[in-house]
Design an enzyme around this catalytic site. Sequence first.
Site, short mmCIF file in Angstrom:
data_model
loop_
_atom_site.label_atom_id
_atom_site.label_comp_id
_atom_site.label_asym_id
_atom_site.label_seq_id
_atom_site.Cartn_x
_atom_site.Cartn_y
_atom_site.Cartn_z
N ASP A 49 99.67 -102.94 52.63
CA ASP A 49 100.69 -102.28 53.80
C ASP A 49 101.42 -101.51 52.96
O ASP A 49 102.70 -102.00 52.71
CB ASP A 49 101.37 -103.30 54.60
N HIS A 85 106.11 -108.29 61.06
CA HIS A 85 106.91 -107.29 61.53
C HIS A 85 107.67 -107.44 62.56
O HIS A 85 107.34 -108.24 63.54
CB HIS A 85 105.92 -106.12 61.64
N PHE A 86 108.92 -106.72 62.96
CA PHE A 86 109.82 -107.05 63.98
C PHE A 86 110.77 -106.05 64.00
O PHE A 86 111.00 -105.35 63.05
CB PHE A 86 110.37 -108.69 63.69
N HIS A 139 109.53 -101.98 50.23
CA HIS A 139 109.28 -103.12 49.12
C HIS A 139 107.86 -103.37 48.84
O HIS A 139 107.73 -104.43 48.14
CB HIS A 139 109.79 -104.37 49.71
N ASN A 140 106.87 -102.27 49.13
CA ASN A 140 105.46 -102.54 48.74
C ASN A 140 105.32 -101.05 48.23
O ASN A 140 104.93 -100.00 48.90
CB ASN A 140 104.77 -102.63 49.89
N HIS A 155 112.52 -109.70 48.70
CA HIS A 155 112.52 -109.03 49.68
C HIS A 155 112.64 -109.68 51.18
O HIS A 155 112.37 -109.18 52.36
CB HIS A 155 111.17 -108.25 49.69
N LYS A 211 109.02 -108.94 68.57
CA LYS A 211 107.60 -109.24 67.81
C LYS A 211 106.52 -108.32 68.56
O LYS A 211 106.21 -108.46 69.84
CB LYS A 211 107.40 -110.71 67.74
#
Length: 482
Positions: A92, A207-208, A330-331, A400, A479
Site C-alpha cells: 500500500d 483503514h478508518f 508511512h510507506n 506508525h 470502517k
Amino acid sequence: MNTQQPSTGYEPGYKHEVKLPGGDLKVYASDSLFASLDYKVLDMANNNLHIPNIEFMSYTPDVHVGVGTCIGTTAVWDAEAGYVSPSIVGSDIGCGMRVHLTNLHKDDLQEVKLRRKLVRAIEKYLPMEAQQRGHFSDIRLEHIVRKGLHGLPNKYIPDSYTPKKSTALSHVEISRLSFDEEVLNGIPDMTWHRGHRQLGTLGGGNHFVEIQSIEIAEEQREVAEAWGLYDGQIAVMVHSGSRAWGGAVNQYCTPAFAKVMGKLGLGTADPRLIFAPLTHPEAQQYVNLMYSALNYAVVNRHLIAFSVREAFREVFGTQCELRTLYDLMHNYAWEENTSSGAKFVHRKGATRALPAGHPANPKPYAATGHPALIPGSMGTASYLMVGKPGGEENYYSICHGAGRVRSRSATKRLVTVGEFARSLRVGQADEIVVNQHSLESIIDESPQAYKNVDEIIESVTGAGLAAVVAKCKPLAAIKGSK
C-alpha cells in the site's frame, strides 16, 4: 536461519543494538517490548541487511512481521550507490495519516444519539462497500497521479478561496511529487479504471476515519496552541493509502525486479524480498511509478476528508470547519538530505517526525516541527507528536501506530464479540460509536489484536525521538466493508 539468540549491544531502556550475521540492527523499544520480539522479525532484518550497500536499518517499537520486510522498518542507502526495494516500501504505497481540526468541542458530541447521526451522515458521503464507486467521477485521474493535490479542481479544495487561511496545500508532507511521466504509458487500462473508481474511498483492513477529542500534553502546550489545538477540540483522523493504484504498481514491477535480481545474481534467504540497484532502469521505473502512487494517496486522503467535511456540515451547519492539521505517509522511499549527505531512505510502517528548525519542515511548521500523526488501535487513544533533535540518529523515524501482536485469523479465534464490545464501551455514555452493524465483521481490528499503544509511545519518547503534543480520544470510528 534462526536468529532468536542474536549478539546484542544492549542498552537498558529504549535503545537496543542487535548484531546479526548481515549487519547491525537498531531497535527502539522498551525492555519489555524488545524482549517480546518474535525471532521472525530478526530473521527478516538479517535478510534485509544482506542487500548490498545498506548503511542503516532500524525497527520502531510497533514492529511486526510483514511480507519480505517487517512493518516498522527504516532502511537507508547512499543516494548514489543505493538500492530500492518494493518490499521495504510495502504494497500500500503512500499509506498514511491525515488529521483535520474542527471548531467543535467534545461537549457538542456528548450524546451518543448525535454521534450515531454523524456516523450515518459520513456513510452517506463516504463509500463504505468494497466495490462501491467513489463520488468524484468528474476528477481526471491522470491529473491526480501527475500533480497530486495540485491536480484537483478548486471546488474540492474548500479553502482555496481564502488563500491567507488555506491549509489544504501547505499543511502536508507532500502536495506533489514530480517524476518521469513516461512510465504512465505502460499502465493497463483496467488499472486506470479501478484507480478512478476508488478515488476518495477508504478501503478495508485497518483503514478508518475516526472522530476524536483532543487532550493537550501540558509540557507541549505552547506547540499545541501554535498548531491551533485546544482541549476538548473535535478532530478527524483518516488512515488510508493508494488503494488499487499502489497495488498495481507492485504487481507491475515485481516480475521485472525478479528478472533483474536473476541477471545480477542478487538474492537473500527470502524470495519475497525483492530489490535492485537504483541506477537500473527497472528500479527507476519503480521509483517513478511509486511517486505516482504517493500523489494518488495524498489526494485520496484529502477527498475522504472532503466527504467527511460534507457530513459534518450537514449535521452541524455550514459554519462547521475542518481545516487541515497535517497529512503524512508511512510507506514510501525517497531521497533525503542528511548531515552525512544525500541518502535514499525507505520507511515501511514508520513515520517521519522532524524537530523544530529542520529545513525539511513545511513552512507553516518551521518554528515548531510538524505534527507526527500516530493512530492507536480501535477503541484506544491516538497521538499527535513532534520530533526531537535526538531523532536524527534514526533518520527521524518513529512508530506508525500500535503494531499487530496477533494475526487476523488468530484474533478471530481468540477474541469474543463481548470482549470487543467492552473495549468500545458499548451501551455506556462514553460509547465509541462504530458504523458496522456487526462487531463480528471487524473483530480482527479489535484492540486485542494490537500492542498497547501507550507502551509504544512511551518507547518513542523514552528513546528521545519525539514528544507527545496531544492525546486524541476516540468518540466514533468508521470502517469500510471488506
